[in-house]
Design a protein around this motif. Structure first.
Motif: not given
Ligand code: AMP
Ligand code: ZN
Length: 113
Positions: A5, A30-31, A86, A92, A94-95, A99, A101
């Motif tokens: 992503l 962040d979205i 993370n 937690g 998710t991507v 990254h 934050h």
């Molecule tokens: P993590 O949970 O630490 O992996 O953070 C992933 C972050 O990516 C979360 O805070 C999501 O809200 C953010 N996120 C997911 N998709 C997008 C997107 N398309 N644009 C901006 N942020 C995103």
């Protein structure tokens, strides 16, 4: 990484709200913000997570930590801010693209945000 992503966001395939960009770093909002300011800072080169940081790519991570205070200043976070990365399922993540934050703009709790 074709199925990543954040690689798609860096490549402009998926839209984002850019906050900062240079040769090696991209930052965007962040979205799903967890604080009034919630910016994600990523290396343009794909690194999966903190476990993927090594001697070869550590310079870009160091550069990210030069960029973060500049972003915080531009965002007006004079009162302070939190930097979170993370790593893995228990944290937690998710991507699966490294990254950091940047969270700020309010008094943060001891939870992530
Ligand atoms: P993590 O949970 O630490 O992996 O953070 C992933 C972050 O990516 C979360 O805070 C999501 O809200 C953010 N996120 C997911 N998709 C997008 C997107 N398309 N644009 C901006 N942020 C995103
Ligand atoms: Zn990626």
């Amino acid at each position: 990484m074709e199925n990543c992503l954040f690689c798609k966001i860096i490549g402009g395939v998926i839209p984002s709200t850019k906050v900062y960009e240079d040769e090696t770093v991209y930052a965007f909002r962040d979205i799903n913000p967890q604080a009034p300011t919630h910016v994600l800072v990523v290396p343009k080169a794909h690194i999966a997570d903190c476990n993927g940081i090594n001697t070869e790519n550590a310079a870009v991570v160091a550069h990210i930590f030069e960029v973060i205070p500049a972003i915080a200043k531009a965002e007006g976070l004079e009162g302070g801010y939190r930097v979170v990365s993370n790593c893995g399922a228990d944290a937690g993540q998710t991507v699966q693209h490294l990254h950091f934050h940047i969270l700020g703009g309010k008094q943060l709790s001891l939870e992530m945000a």
